[in-house]
Scaffold this active site. Structure first.
Site, PDB file in Angstrom:
ATOM      1  N   LYS A 121      90.757 195.773  73.532  1.00 43.26           N
ATOM      2  CA  LYS A 121      90.501 196.373  72.210  1.00 43.26           C
ATOM      3  C   LYS A 121      89.610 195.438  71.398  1.00 43.26           C
ATOM      4  CE  LYS A 121      93.609 195.888  68.792  1.00 43.26           C
ATOM      5  NZ  LYS A 121      93.075 195.397  67.505  1.00 43.26           N
ATOM      6  N   ASN A 122      89.930 194.158  71.390  1.00 48.35           N
ATOM      7  CA  ASN A 122      89.222 193.220  70.508  1.00 48.35           C
ATOM      8  C   ASN A 122      87.868 192.791  71.052  1.00 48.35           C
ATOM      9  OD1 ASN A 122      91.344 193.560  68.825  1.00 48.35           O
ATOM     10  ND2 ASN A 122      92.242 191.533  69.150  1.00 48.35           N
TER      11      ASN A 122
ATOM     12  N   ARG B 227      90.274 198.069  59.762  1.00 44.86           N
ATOM     13  CA  ARG B 227      89.607 196.870  59.228  1.00 44.86           C
ATOM     14  C   ARG B 227      88.382 196.490  60.063  1.00 44.86           C
ATOM     15  NH1 ARG B 227      90.231 192.822  59.289  1.00 44.86           N
ATOM     16  NH2 ARG B 227      89.986 192.021  57.268  1.00 44.86           N
TER      17      ARG B 227
ATOM     18  N   CYS C 249      96.207 193.785  55.283  1.00 51.06           N
ATOM     19  CA  CYS C 249      97.194 194.548  56.059  1.00 51.06           C
ATOM     20  C   CYS C 249      98.479 193.748  55.984  1.00 51.06           C
ATOM     21  CB  CYS C 249      96.722 194.725  57.502  1.00 51.06           C
ATOM     22  SG  CYS C 249      96.647 193.176  58.367  1.00 51.06           S
TER      23      CYS C 249
ATOM     24  N   ARG D 128      93.452 189.126  54.681  1.00 48.12           N
ATOM     25  CA  ARG D 128      92.275 189.351  55.521  1.00 48.12           C
ATOM     26  C   ARG D 128      90.956 189.315  54.742  1.00 48.12           C
ATOM     27  NH1 ARG D 128      94.493 191.923  60.125  1.00 48.12           N
ATOM     28  NH2 ARG D 128      92.702 191.180  61.307  1.00 48.12           N
ATOM     29  N   PRO D 129      90.635 188.230  54.055  1.00 47.98           N
ATOM     30  CA  PRO D 129      89.372 188.159  53.297  1.00 47.98           C
ATOM     31  C   PRO D 129      88.163 188.175  54.237  1.00 47.98           C
ATOM     32  CG  PRO D 129      90.349 185.992  53.440  1.00 47.98           C
ATOM     33  CD  PRO D 129      91.359 186.950  54.021  1.00 47.98           C
ATOM     34  N   ILE D 130      86.964 188.417  53.675  1.00 48.78           N
ATOM     35  CA  ILE D 130      85.735 188.384  54.499  1.00 48.78           C
ATOM     36  C   ILE D 130      84.739 187.381  53.907  1.00 48.78           C
ATOM     37  CG2 ILE D 130      85.999 190.728  55.408  1.00 48.78           C
ATOM     38  CD1 ILE D 130      83.796 191.563  53.357  1.00 48.78           C
TER      39      ILE D 130
ATOM     40  N   LEU E 153      84.038 184.388  54.786  1.00 40.94           N
ATOM     41  CA  LEU E 153      83.244 183.655  55.792  1.00 40.94           C
ATOM     42  C   LEU E 153      82.158 184.556  56.387  1.00 40.94           C
ATOM     43  CD1 LEU E 153      86.100 181.627  57.540  1.00 40.94           C
ATOM     44  CD2 LEU E 153      84.423 180.804  55.858  1.00 40.94           C
TER      45      LEU E 153
ATOM     46  N   ASP F 203      98.283 186.681  68.284  1.00 40.04           N
ATOM     47  CA  ASP F 203      98.641 188.055  68.652  1.00 40.04           C
ATOM     48  C   ASP F 203      99.795 188.100  69.643  1.00 40.04           C
ATOM     49  OD1 ASP F 203      95.217 189.297  68.579  1.00 40.04           O
ATOM     50  OD2 ASP F 203      96.664 188.858  67.006  1.00 40.04           O
TER      51      ASP F 203
ATOM     52  N   VAL G  18      97.787 180.835  61.899  1.00 36.35           N
ATOM     53  CA  VAL G  18      96.544 181.603  61.737  1.00 36.35           C
ATOM     54  C   VAL G  18      96.630 182.598  60.584  1.00 36.35           C
ATOM     55  CG1 VAL G  18      94.927 183.184  62.857  1.00 36.35           C
ATOM     56  CG2 VAL G  18      95.960 181.300  64.168  1.00 36.35           C
TER      57      VAL G  18
ATOM     58  N   ARG H 207      97.486 202.309  68.162  1.00 43.89           N
ATOM     59  CA  ARG H 207      96.127 201.886  67.810  1.00 43.89           C
ATOM     60  C   ARG H 207      95.588 200.910  68.850  1.00 43.89           C
ATOM     61  NH1 ARG H 207      96.027 198.481  62.914  1.00 43.89           N
ATOM     62  NH2 ARG H 207      94.077 197.977  63.932  1.00 43.89           N
TER      63      ARG H 207
HETATM   64  C1  EPZ Z   1      90.650 189.175  65.074  1.00 44.26           C
HETATM   65  O1  EPZ Z   1      90.876 189.488  63.706  1.00 44.26           O
HETATM   66  C2  EPZ Z   1      91.495 190.152  65.854  1.00 44.26           C
HETATM   67  N1  EPZ Z   1      91.076 191.524  65.581  1.00 44.26           N
HETATM   68  C3  EPZ Z   1      92.974 189.972  65.488  1.00 44.26           C
HETATM   69  O2  EPZ Z   1      93.732 190.841  66.322  1.00 44.26           O
HETATM   70  C4  EPZ Z   1      93.380 188.530  65.795  1.00 44.26           C
HETATM   71  O3  EPZ Z   1      94.724 188.337  65.383  1.00 44.26           O
HETATM   72  C5  EPZ Z   1      92.458 187.575  65.033  1.00 44.26           C
HETATM   73  O4  EPZ Z   1      91.077 187.839  65.386  1.00 44.26           O
HETATM   74  C6  EPZ Z   1      92.752 186.113  65.357  1.00 44.26           C
HETATM   75  O5  EPZ Z   1      92.637 185.896  66.733  1.00 44.26           O
HETATM   76  C7  EPZ Z   1      89.962 192.004  66.197  1.00 44.26           C
HETATM   77  O6  EPZ Z   1      89.290 191.306  66.941  1.00 44.26           O
HETATM   78  C8  EPZ Z   1      89.631 193.440  65.925  1.00 44.26           C
HETATM   79  P1  EPZ Z   1      89.985 186.017  61.964  1.00 44.26           P
HETATM   80  P2  EPZ Z   1      89.950 188.785  62.567  1.00 44.26           P
HETATM   81  O7  EPZ Z   1      88.786 186.329  61.152  1.00 44.26           O
HETATM   82  O8  EPZ Z   1      88.553 188.658  63.061  1.00 44.26           O
HETATM   83  C9  EPZ Z   1      91.028 183.998  57.837  1.00 44.26           C
HETATM   84  C10 EPZ Z   1      95.344 192.402  66.851  1.00 44.26           C
HETATM   85  O9  EPZ Z   1      96.574 192.331  66.820  1.00 44.26           O
HETATM   86  N2  EPZ Z   1      89.679 184.446  57.413  1.00 44.26           N
HETATM   87  O10 EPZ Z   1      89.879 185.062  63.121  1.00 44.26           O
HETATM   88  O11 EPZ Z   1      90.176 189.490  61.296  1.00 44.26           O
HETATM   89  C11 EPZ Z   1      91.994 185.161  57.953  1.00 44.26           C
HETATM   90  O12 EPZ Z   1      92.556 185.477  56.699  1.00 44.26           O
HETATM   91  C12 EPZ Z   1      94.524 191.873  65.713  1.00 44.26           C
HETATM   92  O13 EPZ Z   1      94.666 192.866  67.821  1.00 44.26           O
HETATM   93  C13 EPZ Z   1      89.184 184.013  56.182  1.00 44.26           C
HETATM   94  O14 EPZ Z   1      89.842 183.272  55.449  1.00 44.26           O
HETATM   95  O15 EPZ Z   1      90.638 187.348  62.498  1.00 44.26           O
HETATM   96  C14 EPZ Z   1      93.020 184.645  58.932  1.00 44.26           C
HETATM   97  O16 EPZ Z   1      93.973 183.874  58.226  1.00 44.26           O
HETATM   98  C15 EPZ Z   1      95.393 191.398  64.562  1.00 44.26           C
HETATM   99  N3  EPZ Z   1      87.955 184.433  55.783  1.00 44.26           N
HETATM  100  C16 EPZ Z   1      92.203 183.733  59.858  1.00 44.26           C
HETATM  101  O17 EPZ Z   1      90.968 183.467  59.178  1.00 44.26           O
HETATM  102  C17 EPZ Z   1      87.187 185.265  56.566  1.00 44.26           C
HETATM  103  O18 EPZ Z   1      86.050 185.603  56.156  1.00 44.26           O
HETATM  104  C18 EPZ Z   1      91.871 184.356  61.201  1.00 44.26           C
HETATM  105  O19 EPZ Z   1      91.133 185.513  60.948  1.00 44.26           O
HETATM  106  C19 EPZ Z   1      87.701 185.697  57.796  1.00 44.26           C
HETATM  107  C20 EPZ Z   1      88.950 185.274  58.213  1.00 44.26           C
END
Ligand code: EPZ
Length: 422
Positions: free
Chosen positions: A22-23, A94, A118, A123-125, A127, A308, A330, A401
């Site tokens: 999925k990811n 998302r 969620c 889940r900020p963006i 970065l 995960d 995380v 999902r």
């Molecule tokens: C991906 O989410 C995965 N989803 C998540 O899987 C997975 O848990 C996560 O990576 C970590 O491995 C998909 O790939 C679709 P991150 P993502 O950006 O990209 C913080 C599942 O169960 N952060 O690595 O959203 C954030 O808040 C899902 O399949 C910022 O602060 O994860 C978190 O604490 C759940 N600013 C940490 O980084 C940002 O701009 C990790 O988030 C982006 C992220």
């Protein structure tokens, strides 16, 4: 609303075949926005999230055909690409944010509803935005919308990620493929899904080096063409069925799995006393060889123990001898399943980012529980397999999902699980 009815089941036995990741497939489908030609994606898991991403691609002007018998999706670019993603689709998933980088690079603008938080965190963006701004984009956020524009195109840049965010690494890497000049992403995420996306982009004509390490270098090109790509197997589904074999004290062969993608899960299962063998046809996991014992878990970005897998492993740890500590580094709020497992008698104590999980002094007892997120829901199902009596897991759309044919695959291994409309 549908729910799962899970009865106490015996040891799971037999073999299961893992679906595509999925990811990996979600950013790969988003990356087809960058292509001027037809892209054929194979081994696509038939998931609700994939259906949403396909709807998003159609709303942006692409023609998308799906063949779920062969797990193939073919994306044909439209005459023109729309830059705005419908709000109702972003709300559903998302991961819609993955189209921001490709849209910006391909059309010079992207208008997307801000993906909400969620249950596991806000889940900020920031970065994602930091990286795209460094590539020359102007990004405005307000009224729940993020508007990105780069009328003069994107320019290569050095981008340091304060946290190795998977999504930010993917969005920036995709945008940089069509930027003028070279982009270097430092402190990049190293997950296998990043490598799969980079392989797909390079087959489209991109010039990416270093994916899978903490430094990724992207040399911008003018155009990307169509290609064919088979998605890697889902390492979290693999880990889920590895834990299912262990928690049920069964013996399961997991086919279409990549051992290298689940090293931390293998290591922790071995510490618990499970037996894991890398056989010709797949990974064989046995939980019936000796009594399973406690171990400690700390989630970290890849190649650390995956966040995960945290809920799944916590369910297992409620059934072994001894007390375990689980530390979630995380996400800031990823212990909701602890309360649900405690309603089954697990007696877990949560303190900030640490959960203390007593062992099998507390034989789990079936209860009505709620799936708060994808992996929490799967963990509650696995706990229901070994709990005394009946467990009802509601809100299972979270699970569906992200897991293709979850209850069918478990039933085929001997699980007593039924899907009923509430
Ligand atoms: C991906 O989410 C995965 N989803 C998540 O899987 C997975 O848990 C996560 O990576 C970590 O491995 C998909 O790939 C679709 P991150 P993502 O950006 O990209 C913080 C599942 O169960 N952060 O690595 O959203 C954030 O808040 C899902 O399949 C910022 O602060 O994860 C978190 O604490 C759940 N600013 C940490 O980084 C940002 O701009 C990790 O988030 C982006 C992220």
């Amino acid at each position: 609303m549908a729910k799962y009815i899970v009865e106490q089941s015996g040891p799971l036995r037999g073999e299961v075949t893992i679906s595509g990741s999925k990811n990996a497939v979600l950013p790969i489908l988003a990356a087809t926005v960058l292509s001027e030609g037809v892209c054929e994606i194979n081994d696509v898991p038939h998931l609700l999230d994939v259906e949403v991403m396909i709807q998003i691609l159609r709303s942006l002007g692409a023609d998308v055909s799906e063949d779920w018998d062969s797990h193939t999706v073919v994306v044909t670019p439209g005459q023109s690409t729309v830059s705005e993603v419908p709000h109702d689709l972003v709300k559903k998933m998302r991961a819609s944010i993955f189209v921001m980088g490709p849209l910006l690079a391909r059309t010079g603008s992207a208008v997307i509803a801000l993906p909400g938080g969620c249950s596991i965190g806000n889940r900020p963006i920031d970065l994602h935005n930091k990286g795209l701004r460094l590539l020359g984009a102007r990004i405005l956020t307000g009224d729940g919308i993020v508007e990105a524009s780069a009328p003069n195109g994107l320019r290569g840049s050095l981008v340091y990620l304060d946290f190795p965010s998977v999504g930010a690494t993917e969005n920036i890497m995709m945008a940089a493929t069509l930027a003028q000049g070279t982009t270097t992403i430092e402190n990049a995420a190293e997950e296998p899904e990043i490598v799969d996306l980079a392989n797909f982009l390079n087959k489209m004509g991109a010039r990416i080096k270093g994916a899978g390490t903490d430094t990724i270098r992207i040399e911008g090109v003018q155009h990307l063409h169509g290609t064919r790509h088979a998605v890697i197997p889902d390492r979290i589904e693999t880990g889920t069925f590895m834990v299912a074999a262990a928690i049920s004290r069964g013996d399961v062969l997991i086919k279409n799995s990549v051992p290298d993608h689940v090293r931390p899960v293998i290591a922790k299962l071995l510490e618990c006393g499970a037996v894991v063998n890398d056989e010709v046809d797949g990974l064989r996991v046995r939980g019936d060889v000796k009594d399973l014992v406690a171990t400690d878990i700390k989630t970290l970005p890849y190649p650390g123990f995956p966040t995960d897998m945290q809920a799944l492993f916590m369910a297992l740890l409620t059934t072994v001898d001894g007390t375990s500590a689980v530390i979630e580094t995380v996400f800031e709020n990823r212990f909701m399943h602890a309360a649900e497992l405690s309603r089954m008698g697990a007696n877990i104590r949560v303190d900030g980012r640490t959960a203390i999980v007593p062992g099998n002094k507390h034989q789990l007892v079936g209860a009505r529980v709620i799936s708060t997120d994808l992996r929490a829901g799967a963990a509650l199902v696995l706990a229901g397999l070994v709990a005394k009596g009946r467990t009802e897991v509601s809100e299972i759309y979270h699970i569906e999902r992200g897991y293709e044919g979850f209850h069918d695959k478990l039933s085929a291994l001997g699980a007593k699980i039924e899907r009923v409309e509430d």
